[in-house]
Design an enzyme around this catalytic site. Sequence first.
Site, short mmCIF file in Angstrom:
data_model
loop_
_atom_site.label_atom_id
_atom_site.label_comp_id
_atom_site.label_asym_id
_atom_site.label_seq_id
_atom_site.Cartn_x
_atom_site.Cartn_y
_atom_site.Cartn_z
N GLY A 1 0.83 -1.21 0.00
CA GLY A 1 0.00 0.00 0.00
C GLY A 1 0.86 1.26 0.00
O GLY A 1 2.00 1.25 0.46
N ARG B 1 -1.94 8.16 3.96
CA ARG B 1 -2.30 8.93 5.15
C ARG B 1 -1.09 9.24 6.04
O ARG B 1 -1.18 10.05 6.95
CB ARG B 1 -3.39 8.18 5.94
CG ARG B 1 -4.73 8.15 5.21
CD ARG B 1 -5.69 7.10 5.76
NE ARG B 1 -5.41 5.76 5.23
CZ ARG B 1 -6.13 4.67 5.51
NH1 ARG B 1 -7.17 4.76 6.33
NH2 ARG B 1 -5.81 3.50 5.00
N GLY C 1 -5.92 -2.75 -4.08
CA GLY C 1 -6.65 -3.17 -2.89
C GLY C 1 -6.08 -4.44 -2.27
O GLY C 1 -5.25 -5.13 -2.88
N ARG D 1 27.65 6.65 22.11
CA ARG D 1 27.36 6.52 20.68
C ARG D 1 27.91 5.21 20.15
O ARG D 1 28.62 4.50 20.85
CB ARG D 1 27.92 7.74 19.96
CG ARG D 1 27.18 9.03 20.37
CD ARG D 1 27.86 10.27 19.82
NE ARG D 1 28.12 10.12 18.40
CZ ARG D 1 29.04 10.81 17.74
NH1 ARG D 1 29.81 11.69 18.38
NH2 ARG D 1 29.21 10.63 16.46
N LYS E 1 32.38 7.62 21.99
CA LYS E 1 32.09 7.08 20.66
C LYS E 1 33.21 6.15 20.24
O LYS E 1 34.38 6.52 20.33
CB LYS E 1 31.96 8.22 19.65
CG LYS E 1 31.50 7.77 18.29
CD LYS E 1 32.15 8.56 17.16
CE LYS E 1 33.58 8.10 16.91
NZ LYS E 1 34.24 8.79 15.80
C1 UD1 Z 1 -7.96 -2.73 6.12
C2 UD1 Z 1 -9.21 -3.60 6.00
C3 UD1 Z 1 -10.19 -3.25 7.11
C4 UD1 Z 1 -9.52 -3.44 8.44
C5 UD1 Z 1 -8.20 -2.67 8.52
C6 UD1 Z 1 -7.42 -3.10 9.75
C7 UD1 Z 1 -9.63 -4.19 3.64
C8 UD1 Z 1 -10.40 -3.85 2.41
N1 UD1 Z 1 -9.85 -3.38 4.69
O1 UD1 Z 1 -8.32 -1.38 5.91
O2 UD1 Z 1 -11.36 -4.08 7.05
O3 UD1 Z 1 -10.39 -3.05 9.49
O4 UD1 Z 1 -7.36 -2.94 7.39
O5 UD1 Z 1 -6.23 -2.36 9.92
O6 UD1 Z 1 -8.88 -5.15 3.63
N2 UD1 Z 1 -2.10 -3.14 0.82
C9 UD1 Z 1 -1.47 -3.68 -0.29
N3 UD1 Z 1 -1.96 -3.40 -1.52
C10 UD1 Z 1 -3.06 -2.63 -1.73
C11 UD1 Z 1 -3.70 -2.08 -0.58
C12 UD1 Z 1 -3.21 -2.36 0.68
O7 UD1 Z 1 -0.48 -4.40 -0.13
O8 UD1 Z 1 -3.43 -2.45 -2.89
C13 UD1 Z 1 -1.56 -3.42 2.17
C14 UD1 Z 1 -1.09 -2.17 2.88
O9 UD1 Z 1 0.29 -1.97 2.64
C15 UD1 Z 1 -1.38 -2.46 4.34
C16 UD1 Z 1 -2.55 -3.44 4.28
O10 UD1 Z 1 -2.59 -3.96 2.97
O11 UD1 Z 1 -0.28 -3.09 4.98
C17 UD1 Z 1 -3.86 -2.78 4.64
O12 UD1 Z 1 -4.12 -1.72 3.74
P1 UD1 Z 1 -4.76 -0.35 4.25
O13 UD1 Z 1 -4.90 0.53 3.06
O14 UD1 Z 1 -4.03 0.17 5.41
O15 UD1 Z 1 -6.22 -0.87 4.67
P2 UD1 Z 1 -7.20 -0.21 5.72
O16 UD1 Z 1 -7.88 0.95 5.09
O17 UD1 Z 1 -6.47 0.06 6.98
MG MG Z 2 -4.39 0.03 7.47
#
Ligand code: UD1
Ligand code: MG
Length: 400
Positions: free
Chosen positions: A40, A44, A105, A349, A367
């Site tokens: 991801g 944020r 996703g 250090r 150090k």
């Molecule tokens: C997600 C869950 C939500 C849950 C929450 C818990 C889904 C759709 N939603 O939401 O139900 O309550 O986590 O923390 O699963 N990632 C990828 N590829 C992508 C998108 C995300 O590898 O395309 C990875 C991100 O790096 C992250 C994880 O998946 O480590 C979760 O993604 P994030 O976007 O943080 O999901 P949330 O909105 O937190």
């Molecule tokens: Mg998350």
Amino acid sequence: MRFESAHEAQPLSSIRDAMGSTDEGAMNSRRFAAIVLAAGKGTRMKSDVPKVMHALANRPLVQHVLAALAPLAPERTVVVLAPGMDAVAAAVAPAGTAIQAAPLGTGDAAKSGLAAIDDLLAAQAVADVLVLFGDTPLITTATLEALLEERRRAPAAAAVVLGMRPGDPAEYGRLVLSASGVLEAIVEAKDADAEQRRIGLCNSGVMAIDAGHVRALVGAIGNDNAKGEYYLTDIVAIARRQGLPCRVVEAPVDELAGINSRADLAAAEAIMQRRLRAAAMAGGATLTAPETVFLSADTRIGRDVTIGPFVYCGPDVVIEDRAQILSFCHFTGARIAAGAIVGPFARLRPGAEIGEDAHIGNFVEVKKAKIGRGAKANHLSYIGDAEIGAKSNIGAGTIT
Ligand code: UD1
Ligand code: MG
């Protein structure tokens, strides 16, 4: 000399207890592969650094997840990354990686991860696929073991999800249960109606999926939702439509909180610091004002060590038995031998090695230097790239 590794001590000992009551044969018959989603963008966080490389107790988030997994000895661990995340790939080695071409996703990320365990699935070499998120670093080995244990108890379940009840469910996906308590669906906050948003039981993101069903379930995920993304969470409703049961295991929110923002990161750090201090104290150290002491995940603290108020231990710090750390010290990459007295206001250090029973006093910086057994540098000095013999006395204001 006996160390309690502050970070590993608690999860490891609790998992040993958990495994003591587990039948070895049953364990062996339920091998699993782990997929850690970390591709991801972490929008944020407002950062140029991938989210999972942000540090908690001076260790990248994703490494905490892998550390919790390791004692359970997965058949294979695959971390799903975006193209170009080479630093993350290096940080997670020797775990393997899979590349998700575009951030479509969590469902799409899981699909990329599955491709990297295709051989295990085809050979039926694993019974479960455990999916974890790289942004959920507080999870412990014991809780992962409890999730896998529930799979052993309910082999018919297509998926077992780790649920939690956060004070404010906010953005988390909601776990929708039937009247009889069966998990029917996971609804993302953005897609939930008013009634669903009132549900307190939330998705942590961690789930164990039956290896026999996982490819078909993930393959059936669509993207007709508020974000236009492929949600991994949809596999629950898909499984239910096929008449397959799904279950929830609840775990403390202190282990399952996800990190999406800098504020989340700070909240998780507070939880991690409480854990590390508790482990240090459980190992026989006295922390006179624990809430003011900052430890790193790899800090090693011996027995009968005393640490005064406001002490910072950065990465790679070892404090051996009976050492006394007086208030307001800052350490990185330092080894403090048994019985040494350091501080107040000392800075150690990388490469500082303080010998047994040596004294390092106020406003002394060390150090890359060895301070011999019983040597003293008590006031206002810089000792760098030096070797100080046993029982030497370094006068005030000395610079090497
Ligand atoms: C997600 C869950 C939500 C849950 C929450 C818990 C889904 C759709 N939603 O939401 O139900 O309550 O986590 O923390 O699963 N990632 C990828 N590829 C992508 C998108 C995300 O590898 O395309 C990875 C991100 O790096 C992250 C994880 O998946 O480590 C979760 O993604 P994030 O976007 O943080 O999901 P949330 O909105 O937190
Ligand atoms: Mg998350």
